[in-house]
Design a protein around this motif. Structure first.
Motif: not given
Length: 144
Positions: A4-7, A17-20, A73-77, A81-83
């Motif tokens: 999962q990539i967050a950016c 960005y970060c990868m989980m 799962f970590v990305q969903m959390v 938090i972000e939303y």
């Protein structure tokens, strides 16, 4: 393996960005050299004050979070938090936008409680300027 990539555009362009990652440990070991290349690297963000290198990969911008689906799962959390933060900003700005309700005439009706002490609610805030000052060093600041 699941990654999962967050950016966002700004973060990707200026901070990376970060990868989980979730998957079996032996597969992660095998693919680690690929994640090292894909990750934004240590220079993408300054080290957290007081944090010493502990030998993990999080400071490089990627992390093996655990077995299959752990990264998801970590990305969903993260998204929750972000939303939640975005909703809190919207709610706070809405309160500030409506802080001049004491200057308006409102009719009394069964669906709304009459405003007591309307003189306490006569603020006209410039929300653009408030958002800008918050962005410049406030605890609730933003990098955008």
């Amino acid at each position: 393996m699941g990654t999962q990539i967050a950016c966002g555009f700004y973060r990707h362009r200026f901070r990376g960005y970060c990868m989980m990652i979730g998957g079996e440990k032996d597969v992660m070991k095998y693919l680690d050299s690929i994640f090292v290349i894909l990750a934004p690297g240590f220079a993408s963000a300054p080290r957290t004050p007081g944090r010493k290198s502990i030998g993990g990969t999080a400071e490089q911008g990627y992390l093996h979070c655990g077995p299959n689906d752990a990264g998801h799962f970590v990305q969903m959390v993260h998204n929750g938090i972000e939303y939640g933060l975005m909703a809190a900003y919207a709610e706070g700005l809405s309160v500030l936008r409506s802080a001049n309700v004491g200057k308006t005439e409102s009719s009394v009706h069964a669906e709304a409680t009459p405003l007591r002490d309307p003189e306490h609610y006569e603020y006209d805030f410039d929300l653009r300027e408030i958002a800008e000052i918050w962005r410049r060093g406030s605890v609730i600041g933003c990098t955008r």
